[in-house]
Scaffold this motif. Structure first.
Motif, PDB file in Angstrom:
ATOM      1  N   ASP A 162      -5.898   4.886  10.100  1.00  0.00           N
ATOM      2  CA  ASP A 162      -6.095   5.050   8.653  1.00  0.00           C
ATOM      3  C   ASP A 162      -6.522   3.696   8.092  1.00  0.00           C
ATOM      4  OD1 ASP A 162      -6.021   5.739   5.985  1.00  0.00           O
ATOM      5  OD2 ASP A 162      -3.843   6.037   5.895  1.00  0.00           O
ATOM      6  N   PHE A 210       2.951   7.785   8.330  1.00  0.00           N
ATOM      7  CA  PHE A 210       2.628   8.712   9.430  1.00  0.00           C
ATOM      8  C   PHE A 210       3.547   8.457  10.634  1.00  0.00           C
ATOM      9  CE2 PHE A 210      -1.941   8.407   7.684  1.00  0.00           C
ATOM     10  CZ  PHE A 210      -1.658   9.345   6.707  1.00  0.00           C
ATOM     11  N   THR A 228      -3.173  -7.638  13.554  1.00  0.00           N
ATOM     12  CA  THR A 228      -4.317  -6.778  13.265  1.00  0.00           C
ATOM     13  C   THR A 228      -4.550  -5.820  14.437  1.00  0.00           C
ATOM     14  OG1 THR A 228      -5.994  -8.206  14.223  1.00  0.00           O
ATOM     15  CG2 THR A 228      -5.448  -8.599  11.893  1.00  0.00           C
ATOM     16  N   VAL A 229      -5.080  -4.665  14.109  1.00  0.00           N
ATOM     17  CA  VAL A 229      -5.382  -3.658  15.124  1.00  0.00           C
ATOM     18  C   VAL A 229      -6.343  -4.238  16.160  1.00  0.00           C
ATOM     19  CG1 VAL A 229      -6.620  -1.473  15.461  1.00  0.00           C
ATOM     20  CG2 VAL A 229      -4.937  -1.693  13.608  1.00  0.00           C
ATOM     21  N   GLU A 230      -7.349  -4.971  15.677  1.00  0.00           N
ATOM     22  CA  GLU A 230      -8.368  -5.508  16.578  1.00  0.00           C
ATOM     23  C   GLU A 230      -7.738  -6.478  17.578  1.00  0.00           C
ATOM     24  OE1 GLU A 230      -8.473  -5.949  13.147  1.00  0.00           O
ATOM     25  OE2 GLU A 230      -9.546  -4.079  12.823  1.00  0.00           O
ATOM     26  N   PHE A 277       0.819  -1.222   0.000  1.00  0.00           N
ATOM     27  CA  PHE A 277       0.000   0.000   0.000  1.00  0.00           C
ATOM     28  C   PHE A 277       0.851   1.271   0.000  1.00  0.00           C
ATOM     29  CE2 PHE A 277      -2.151   3.639   1.658  1.00  0.00           C
ATOM     30  CZ  PHE A 277      -3.337   3.612   0.963  1.00  0.00           C
ATOM     31  N   PRO A 330      -8.613   0.519   6.131  1.00  0.00           N
ATOM     32  CA  PRO A 330      -9.056   0.316   4.750  1.00  0.00           C
ATOM     33  C   PRO A 330     -10.510   0.774   4.590  1.00  0.00           C
ATOM     34  CG  PRO A 330      -8.842  -1.790   5.900  1.00  0.00           C
ATOM     35  CD  PRO A 330      -8.347  -0.741   6.829  1.00  0.00           C
ATOM     36  N   TYR A 380      -3.127   0.847  11.481  1.00  0.00           N
ATOM     37  CA  TYR A 380      -3.229   0.602  10.029  1.00  0.00           C
ATOM     38  C   TYR A 380      -2.124   1.434   9.358  1.00  0.00           C
ATOM     39  CZ  TYR A 380      -7.934  -0.532  11.757  1.00  0.00           C
ATOM     40  OH  TYR A 380      -9.000  -1.020  12.473  1.00  0.00           O
ATOM     41  N   ALA A 381      -0.893   1.156   9.742  1.00  0.00           N
ATOM     42  CA  ALA A 381       0.221   2.082   9.466  1.00  0.00           C
ATOM     43  C   ALA A 381       0.894   1.882   8.122  1.00  0.00           C
ATOM     44  CB  ALA A 381       1.252   1.952  10.579  1.00  0.00           C
ATOM     45  N   GLY A 382       0.573   0.813   7.379  1.00  0.00           N
ATOM     46  CA  GLY A 382       1.224   0.588   6.096  1.00  0.00           C
ATOM     47  C   GLY A 382       2.738   0.471   6.274  1.00  0.00           C
ATOM     48  N   GLU A 423       0.523  -2.683  11.869  1.00  0.00           N
ATOM     49  CA  GLU A 423       0.202  -3.044  10.479  1.00  0.00           C
ATOM     50  C   GLU A 423       0.138  -4.562  10.395  1.00  0.00           C
ATOM     51  OE1 GLU A 423      -0.560  -1.651   7.445  1.00  0.00           O
ATOM     52  OE2 GLU A 423      -0.512  -3.714   6.708  1.00  0.00           O
ATOM     53  N   SER A 424      -0.933  -5.097   9.782  1.00  0.00           N
ATOM     54  CA  SER A 424      -1.094  -6.555   9.778  1.00  0.00           C
ATOM     55  C   SER A 424      -0.521  -7.228   8.531  1.00  0.00           C
ATOM     56  CB  SER A 424      -2.584  -6.923   9.903  1.00  0.00           C
ATOM     57  OG  SER A 424      -3.298  -6.419   8.799  1.00  0.00           O
ATOM     58  N   ASP A 425      -0.330  -6.481   7.450  1.00  0.00           N
ATOM     59  CA  ASP A 425       0.171  -7.105   6.225  1.00  0.00           C
ATOM     60  C   ASP A 425       1.658  -7.428   6.400  1.00  0.00           C
ATOM     61  OD1 ASP A 425       0.066  -7.804   3.337  1.00  0.00           O
ATOM     62  OD2 ASP A 425       1.475  -6.127   3.195  1.00  0.00           O
TER      63      ASP A 425
END
Ligand SMILES: C[S@@+](CC[C@H](N)C(=O)[O-])C[C@H]1O[C@@H](n2cnc3c(N)ncnc32)[C@H](O)[C@@H]1O
Length: 407
Positions: free
Chosen positions: A333, A270, A313-315, A233, A335, A264-266, A288-290
């Motif tokens: 941030d 940021f 994952t954030v969750e 991303f 998806p 969700y930091a990619g 970031e989970s990816d």
């Protein structure tokens, strides 16, 4: 029921269409503008509404223009929604959409306007994934269809992208990427000719493995460089990263020594700038989970000791309590689907400010309502035209326990 009709077009709605009525039924009409009278062709019927294309403009609205792209229009390429609208009027329409979503889903009145980031509405897209048709020709899909419309060029594509149209490809997709530092990459399983290989810095397979040359590009924002692997991303408009960093820092107001979460930091865009704000006495937790994005973030942020990386994952991280008991500021941030399942966990950290970067105003409005019911109110919201010619719009919202200063 007839398949064609004449309708008077009402307001714009989220998704690149406007609302009209036909025999009491709602019709979502593409290729039109509020205030127009158009002949429509019905493209889809559901029990609660119809979808249609405007196939003839009987009374045009101010701001209608001849689409610059030969592939735009009813039944053609679905990549753009507003090629027939003057770019300044496009921003008005996007503003109306944001306003309507906030009002309807969150009961919020927003009087702001969508901000332009570039006077040019074409040639901005630095990442384009082409689908390949049975004849090997690259193209883009029709709206709400798998059908591929072969194209010889795409006007919103950045002129420095590796050239995909005009060539034959033996794979399902070819993604072309050009970075702010000029790196050019292809992501595809297709055979690559010597000519094409000579035009790019690297070729990456669809599964992410490097096939030749470099497997990543370098994106430069201010003093920071970011490695972005393959189709990982990264914002697609050349002005997007710096615009959003500016808006996020302004909204976050992070101070030296504070603890900030970047959710969700990619690859850490940021995070890097927030780390500058909090300094070495502060902390930025970057989630970031990816796996590819996390790997890139590790390389991009290795020289910032105040950064802690969390690769899940954030969750899950919020649920397990692995992000700490409190935070001064939370930036998120997510998806397109938003952050519904993360709202309670974020509120439990009792941040002074929450900065929500959103690419879907409907998901944003839904989550703002959820934050509001837990005591966090909207204190400000900016919206940016980061995807000209399309219905997409990026928002940066700031929430506090008091709410103030609403623009
Ligand atoms: C809109 S991007 C934002 C990236 C970054 N803030 C930027 O501007 O470059 C959303 C990111 O969230 C990641 N993501 C999606 N779902 C996630 C989840 N449940 N938990 C953590 N990260 C997630 C995606 O992989 C993607 O990198």
């Amino acid at each position: 029921m007839p398949t064609e009709a004449v309708v008077d077009v009402g307001p714009v709605a989220h998704g690149g269409h406007c609302v009209a009525r036909l025999d009491g039924q709602v019709v979502f009409v593409r290729h039109t503008m509020p205030g127009e009278r158009v002949r429509i062709s019905i493209t889809e019927r559901t029990t609660s509404f119809l979808r249609a294309d405007a196939i003839e403009v009987i009374v045009p609205a101010p701001g209608r223009v001849v689409p610059p792209c030969e592939y735009a229009g009813p039944g053609r390429c679905g990549g753009c929604d507003f090629q027939h609208v003057d770019p300044a009027v496009q921003r008005d329409l996007l503003g109306d959409v944001v306003r309507e979503q906030l009002r309807r889903l969150a009961g919020i009145t927003w009087a702001g306007a969508v901000e332009a980031v570039d006077p040019e509405a074409l040639g901005w897209r630095t990442r384009v994934q082409f689908a390949v048709d049975r004849g090997g020709r690259p193209g883009l899909r029709k709206h709400r269809s798998h059908e591929i419309i072969a194209v010889d060029r795409c006007l919103i594509a950045h002129p420095d992208l590796p050239v995909v149209p005009g060539r034959r490809w033996d794979a399902d997709t070819v993604e072309a990427i050009v970075s702010s530092s000029g790196d050019r990459l292809l992501v595809t399983d297709a055979s690559i000719s010597d000519e094409v290989e000579g035009e790019v810095d690297g070729v990456v397979a669809a599964d992410g493995t490097t096939r030749g040359g470099r497997g990543a590009v370098t994106e430069r924002v201010g003093d920071h460089d970011f490695r972005v692997s393959g189709s990982g991303f990264w914002q697609v408009h050349p002005q997007a990263a710096s615009t959003l960093v500016g808006a996020v820092l302004e909204a976050a107001q992070a101070a030296p020594g504070e603890t900030v979460l970047d959710l969700y930091a990619g690859v850490g865009l940021f995070t890097a700038f927030l780390a500058d704000e909090v300094g070495e006495t502060g902390t930025v937790v970057s989630v970031e989970s990816d796996p590819g994005g996390s790997r890139d973030a590790r390389r991009n942020l290795h020289d910032l000791p105040q950064v802690r990386l969390v690769g899940e994952t954030v969750e899950a991280a919020l649920r397990r309590g692995s992000l700490g008991a409190t935070a001064d500021v939370v930036v998120l941030d997510p998806p397109r689907t938003g952050a519904k399942k993360a709202v309670q966990g974020i509120v439990d950290l009792a941040p002074r400010r929450i900065v929500y970067v959103a690419c879907d105003p409907a998901a944003l409005a839904r989550d703002l309502a959820s934050f509001a019911s837990r005591g966090y109110r909207l204190a400000g919201l900016r919206a940016f035209a980061l995807f000209p010619m399309t219905h997409h719009v990026e928002c940066v919202a700031v929430l506090t326990k008091t709410g103030f200063d609403l623009r």
